[in-house]
Write an enzyme that holds these catalytic residues in place. Structure first.
Site, mmCIF file in Angstrom:
data_model
loop_
_atom_site.group_PDB
_atom_site.id
_atom_site.type_symbol
_atom_site.label_atom_id
_atom_site.label_comp_id
_atom_site.label_asym_id
_atom_site.label_seq_id
_atom_site.Cartn_x
_atom_site.Cartn_y
_atom_site.Cartn_z
ATOM 1 C CE LYS A 118 39.600 33.444 31.562
ATOM 2 N NZ LYS A 118 39.656 34.225 32.817
ATOM 3 N NE ARG A 122 49.092 31.358 36.204
ATOM 4 C CZ ARG A 122 47.917 31.567 36.798
ATOM 5 N NH1 ARG A 122 46.786 31.187 36.200
ATOM 6 N NH2 ARG A 122 47.864 32.161 37.963
ATOM 7 N NE ARG A 126 44.641 36.961 32.281
ATOM 8 C CZ ARG A 126 44.729 36.070 33.250
ATOM 9 N NH1 ARG A 126 45.653 36.191 34.197
ATOM 10 N NH2 ARG A 126 43.901 35.039 33.284
ATOM 11 C CG HIS A 141 42.207 29.128 32.289
ATOM 12 N ND1 HIS A 141 42.144 29.283 33.656
ATOM 13 C CD2 HIS A 141 42.718 27.886 32.071
ATOM 14 C CE1 HIS A 141 42.584 28.169 34.234
ATOM 15 N NE2 HIS A 141 42.940 27.310 33.297
HETATM 16 P P1 DAT Z 1 43.780 33.454 36.899
HETATM 17 O O1 DAT Z 1 42.819 33.379 35.735
HETATM 18 O O2 DAT Z 1 44.767 34.570 36.726
HETATM 19 O O3 DAT Z 1 44.401 32.131 37.234
HETATM 20 P P2 DAT Z 1 42.030 33.031 39.186
HETATM 21 O O4 DAT Z 1 42.176 31.571 38.921
HETATM 22 O O5 DAT Z 1 42.307 33.518 40.565
HETATM 23 O O6 DAT Z 1 42.906 33.899 38.167
HETATM 24 O O7 DAT Z 1 40.520 33.487 38.872
HETATM 25 C C1 DAT Z 1 39.820 32.977 37.752
HETATM 26 C C2 DAT Z 1 39.174 34.122 37.010
HETATM 27 O O8 DAT Z 1 38.169 34.723 37.848
HETATM 28 C C3 DAT Z 1 40.114 35.255 36.665
HETATM 29 O O9 DAT Z 1 40.764 35.054 35.430
HETATM 30 C C4 DAT Z 1 39.215 36.448 36.632
HETATM 31 C C5 DAT Z 1 38.175 36.141 37.707
HETATM 32 N N1 DAT Z 1 38.539 36.739 39.002
HETATM 33 C C6 DAT Z 1 39.500 36.302 39.854
HETATM 34 N N2 DAT Z 1 39.551 37.045 40.968
HETATM 35 C C7 DAT Z 1 38.591 37.975 40.834
HETATM 36 C C8 DAT Z 1 38.124 39.050 41.645
HETATM 37 N N3 DAT Z 1 38.660 39.302 42.848
HETATM 38 N N4 DAT Z 1 37.116 39.831 41.185
HETATM 39 C C9 DAT Z 1 36.565 39.592 39.978
HETATM 40 N N5 DAT Z 1 36.922 38.580 39.161
HETATM 41 C C10 DAT Z 1 37.935 37.785 39.573
HETATM 42 MG MG MG Z 2 43.449 30.367 37.861
#
Ligand code: DAT
Ligand code: MG
Length: 144
Positions: A14, A90, A107, A124
């Site tokens: 990212k 992951r 992370r 991601h």
């Molecule tokens: P991941 O990237 O672990 O698959 P995700 O698909 O649920 O997570 O969300 C996409 C991205 O959005 C994530 O990398 C960071 C942001 N994000 C997710 N949940 C969030 C939250 N509750 N508050 C702020 N940012 C969030």
């Molecule tokens: Mg995701």
């Protein structure tokens, strides 16, 4: 666990990871684990591409900040291959919230909560075979 599940996954470094010159670090961790990088490119994504990529999050409170963040600079798109690479990457990435992501993960080692509306967590990774195929076609214009 012994079943062959040769897979591809879509990894994005990212904008925060690119700005902090962590592209090599991310690739090194993928390769040291034994996965193979088969495609890679740096791109400045447009809004339409990101809207497709993050369609599942449309309407959530962090959706707009997420798109703004992802538009804030170039990203590096990577296809990584290997047995169970979707789950494996992951695990390498760690959980979404970098504050509590395990040390030893990308992370957990390299990111922290900055108090912004969207979590900036460097990478991601696709979360299923369906997502991987969909996302690879979005970023690389091809399907498996
Ligand atoms: P991941 O990237 O672990 O698959 P995700 O698909 O649920 O997570 O969300 C996409 C991205 O959005 C994530 O990398 C960071 C942001 N994000 C997710 N949940 C969030 C939250 N509750 N508050 C702020 N940012 C969030
Ligand atoms: Mg995701």
């Amino acid at each position: 666990m012994t079943t062959q599940q040769q897979e591809r996954t879509l990894v994005l470094v990212k904008p925060d990871g690119v700005r902090r010159s962590l592209v090599g670090e991310v690739i090194a961790r993928i390769e040291r684990k034994g996965y193979v990088v088969t495609s890679i490119k740096m791109v400045q994504p447009d809004r339409a591409t990101l809207a497709k990529h993050y369609a599942e999050h449309e309407g959530k409170p962090f959706y707009e900040p997420l798109l703004e963040f992802m538009l804030s600079g170039p990203v590096v798109a990577i296809i990584a291959e290997g047995n169970r690479v979707i789950e494996g990457f992951r695990k390498l990435a760690g959980t979404t919230d970098p504050t509590t992501a395990e040390p030893g993960t990308i992370r957990g080692d390299l990111a922290r909560d900055q108090g912004t509306k969207v979590v900036q967590n460097i990478v991601h990774g696709s979360d299923s075979v369906e997502s991987a195929n969909r996302e690879i076609s979005i970023w690389f214009g091809e399907v498996k």
